[in-house]
Write a protein that holds these residues in place. Structure first.
Motif, PDB file in Angstrom:
ATOM      1  N   MET A   1      43.694  43.449  40.119  1.00  0.00           N
ATOM      2  CA  MET A   1      43.040  42.546  39.168  1.00  0.00           C
ATOM      3  C   MET A   1      43.338  41.090  39.528  1.00  0.00           C
ATOM      4  SD  MET A   1      41.451  44.466  37.162  1.00  0.00           S
ATOM      5  CE  MET A   1      41.421  46.175  36.609  1.00  0.00           C
ATOM      6  N   HIS A   2      42.294  40.270  39.435  1.00  0.00           N
ATOM      7  CA  HIS A   2      42.405  38.840  39.724  1.00  0.00           C
ATOM      8  C   HIS A   2      41.773  38.042  38.592  1.00  0.00           C
ATOM      9  CE1 HIS A   2      42.968  39.564  44.158  1.00  0.00           C
ATOM     10  NE2 HIS A   2      42.245  40.638  43.885  1.00  0.00           N
ATOM     11  N   PHE A   3      42.143  36.755  38.474  1.00  0.00           N
ATOM     12  CA  PHE A   3      41.305  35.827  37.708  1.00  0.00           C
ATOM     13  C   PHE A   3      40.688  34.808  38.657  1.00  0.00           C
ATOM     14  CE2 PHE A   3      45.552  33.813  36.156  1.00  0.00           C
ATOM     15  CZ  PHE A   3      45.602  32.883  37.180  1.00  0.00           C
TER      16      PHE A   3
ATOM     17  N   TRP B   1      37.531  40.819  50.718  1.00  0.00           N
ATOM     18  CA  TRP B   1      38.583  39.858  51.093  1.00  0.00           C
ATOM     19  C   TRP B   1      39.128  39.190  49.838  1.00  0.00           C
ATOM     20  CZ3 TRP B   1      35.643  37.043  55.657  1.00  0.00           C
ATOM     21  CH2 TRP B   1      35.339  37.996  56.642  1.00  0.00           C
ATOM     22  N   HIS B   2      39.971  39.919  49.117  1.00  0.00           N
ATOM     23  CA  HIS B   2      40.461  39.413  47.829  1.00  0.00           C
ATOM     24  C   HIS B   2      41.965  39.202  47.777  1.00  0.00           C
ATOM     25  CE1 HIS B   2      41.845  43.510  46.571  1.00  0.00           C
ATOM     26  NE2 HIS B   2      40.903  43.879  47.411  1.00  0.00           N
ATOM     27  N   ALA B   3      42.724  39.938  48.546  1.00  0.00           N
ATOM     28  CA  ALA B   3      44.181  39.932  48.352  1.00  0.00           C
ATOM     29  C   ALA B   3      44.907  38.923  49.247  1.00  0.00           C
ATOM     30  CB  ALA B   3      44.746  41.328  48.596  1.00  0.00           C
TER      31      ALA B   3
ATOM     32  N   ILE C   1      38.952  43.391  41.762  1.00  0.00           N
ATOM     33  CA  ILE C   1      38.055  42.929  40.697  1.00  0.00           C
ATOM     34  C   ILE C   1      38.449  41.514  40.299  1.00  0.00           C
ATOM     35  CG2 ILE C   1      37.210  43.314  38.346  1.00  0.00           C
ATOM     36  CD1 ILE C   1      37.745  46.230  38.630  1.00  0.00           C
ATOM     37  N   GLU C   2      37.483  40.611  40.288  1.00  0.00           N
ATOM     38  CA  GLU C   2      37.699  39.246  39.809  1.00  0.00           C
ATOM     39  C   GLU C   2      37.232  39.152  38.353  1.00  0.00           C
ATOM     40  OE1 GLU C   2      39.032  36.465  40.949  1.00  0.00           O
ATOM     41  OE2 GLU C   2      39.270  36.854  43.115  1.00  0.00           O
ATOM     42  N   ILE C   3      38.130  38.693  37.473  1.00  0.00           N
ATOM     43  CA  ILE C   3      37.813  38.519  36.058  1.00  0.00           C
ATOM     44  C   ILE C   3      37.651  37.020  35.828  1.00  0.00           C
ATOM     45  CG2 ILE C   3      38.509  39.184  33.732  1.00  0.00           C
ATOM     46  CD1 ILE C   3      40.777  40.851  35.129  1.00  0.00           C
TER      47      ILE C   3
ATOM     48  N   GLY D   1      48.290  43.659  39.480  1.00  0.00           N
ATOM     49  CA  GLY D   1      47.761  42.312  39.527  1.00  0.00           C
ATOM     50  C   GLY D   1      47.985  41.710  40.905  1.00  0.00           C
ATOM     51  N   HIS D   2      47.204  40.688  41.223  1.00  0.00           N
ATOM     52  CA  HIS D   2      47.434  39.940  42.463  1.00  0.00           C
ATOM     53  C   HIS D   2      48.866  39.392  42.475  1.00  0.00           C
ATOM     54  CE1 HIS D   2      45.283  37.067  45.532  1.00  0.00           C
ATOM     55  NE2 HIS D   2      46.125  37.895  46.098  1.00  0.00           N
ATOM     56  N   ASP D   3      49.378  39.071  41.251  1.00  0.00           N
ATOM     57  CA  ASP D   3      50.740  38.553  41.153  1.00  0.00           C
ATOM     58  C   ASP D   3      51.807  39.625  41.414  1.00  0.00           C
ATOM     59  OD1 ASP D   3      50.160  39.868  38.774  1.00  0.00           O
ATOM     60  OD2 ASP D   3      50.441  38.118  37.496  1.00  0.00           O
TER      61      ASP D   3
ATOM     62  N   THR E   1      49.376  33.917  40.787  1.00  0.00           N
ATOM     63  CA  THR E   1      49.778  34.153  39.395  1.00  0.00           C
ATOM     64  C   THR E   1      48.760  34.997  38.638  1.00  0.00           C
ATOM     65  OG1 THR E   1      48.702  32.105  38.701  1.00  0.00           O
ATOM     66  CG2 THR E   1      51.059  31.977  39.224  1.00  0.00           C
ATOM     67  N   ASP E   2      47.675  35.411  39.293  1.00  0.00           N
ATOM     68  CA  ASP E   2      46.636  36.157  38.575  1.00  0.00           C
ATOM     69  C   ASP E   2      46.909  37.659  38.554  1.00  0.00           C
ATOM     70  OD1 ASP E   2      46.147  35.847  41.391  1.00  0.00           O
ATOM     71  OD2 ASP E   2      44.090  36.556  41.136  1.00  0.00           O
ATOM     72  N   PRO E   3      46.471  38.385  37.498  1.00  0.00           N
ATOM     73  CA  PRO E   3      45.715  37.905  36.341  1.00  0.00           C
ATOM     74  C   PRO E   3      46.580  37.256  35.261  1.00  0.00           C
ATOM     75  CG  PRO E   3      46.069  40.245  36.091  1.00  0.00           C
ATOM     76  CD  PRO E   3      46.684  39.858  37.421  1.00  0.00           C
TER      77      PRO E   3
HETATM   78 ZN   LIG Z   1      43.668  36.793  43.066  1.00  0.00          ZN
END
Ligand SMILES: [Zn+2]
Length: 268
Positions: A31-33, A77-79, A97-99, A170-172, A180-182
């Motif tokens: 999960m990302h923001f 390409w998110h992480a 997933i981007e929130i 989370g990405h964090d 720091t996301d989500p």
């Molecule tokens: Zn992220």
């Protein structure tokens, strides 16, 4: 909604050029923001543009709009630089997933709440929480129920289609210190309940145990009082933050239902 040929159907889809390589047997959902107010449309437009150099499989807007830009059997390409349980490069084995959410917010000297890009925001959207990788509290944008329920539906579809996924992080979690996301406003445990269907059909209710409980416009005593909930009033809990404040809906003294924030130690 369901996944057919690695795409959400029915659903909006346009391929991002920022993807590549087969994603076989993913084991992780990340999960990302977005740090944006652009909506799923604005964010997905960015991910399909040449300059982005980044993507995620799906974007979920605050209004529940869901847009897919990478099929689930291809790496997005998110992480970036990341590691989970000793295994580096999480893009190789995860769905991202981007929130749409501003993430960390700023309270200015004149009391306004602003995004990191200086957009003035409704103070009721801000919650003060300490990130698990940090030691001091800061302000974060609350994730609304419309967005969380859309995200839960997407997540249910993904978990059903890809049973090799065993963890949601989370990405964090996979890039601590760098990301720091989500963030702390993302209600991970309640979200998992929602995905499992436990939170869907049964809204959470709690009862006021203080003789008079202030209903405030935001999560803190600095926010204006909207009225008073009397002892015994049943309140629907919309957002039970990890901090001492809960967002609730219920009838004030003298009638009139409001959505407000209360100190949750006075709820049973
Ligand atoms: Zn992220």
């Amino acid at each position: 909604m369901q996944i057919v040929d690695h795409r959400l159907k029915p659903g909006w889809y346009r391929p991002s050029p920022h993807q590549g390589g087969a994603l076989d047997s993913p084991s992780l959902l990340v999960m990302h923001f977005t740090v944006s107010g652009a909506g799923a449309k604005g964010v997905s437009d960015y991910f399909v543009s040449p300059q982005a150099k980044a993507s995620a499989h799906v974007v979920v807007g605050r209004d529940g709009d869901v847009r897919q830009v990478v099929p689930f059997n291809v790496k997005a390409w998110h992480a970036g630089r990341s590691i989970w349980r000793g295994r580096p490069n999480c893009n190789d084995y995860s769905i991202g997933i981007e929130i749409d959410n501003w993430g960390r917010l700023i309270r200015t000297a004149d009391g306004q709440v602003r995004s990191s890009t200086s957009r003035v925001l409704d103070p009721a959207l801000a919650v003060e929480l300490t990130h698990k990788n940090e030691s001091r509290p800061s302000l974060w944008e609350v994730y609304g129920e419309t967005q969380l329920s859309a995200l839960a539906e997407v997540t249910r579809c993904i978990l059903a289609a890809y049973p090799t996924i065993t963890e949601i992080v989370g990405h964090d979690d996979i890039s601590p210190g760098r990301k720091t996301d989500p963030g702390p406003a993302f209600p991970m445990s309640r979200f998992v309940s929602l995905v499992e269907g436990r939170g869907d059909s049964q809204p959470l209710f709690r009862t006021v145990i203080a003789s008079r409980l202030n209903a405030r416009g935001g999560p803190g005593v600095q926010f204006d009082t909207l009225g008073v909930f009397l002892a015994g009033t049943r309140l629907e809990v919309l957002y039970d933050s990890p901090g001492p404040w809960a967002q609730v809906k219920g009838a004030l003294e003298g009638g009139g239902a409001v959505t407000a924030w209360v100190s949750d130690q006075y709820l049973a």
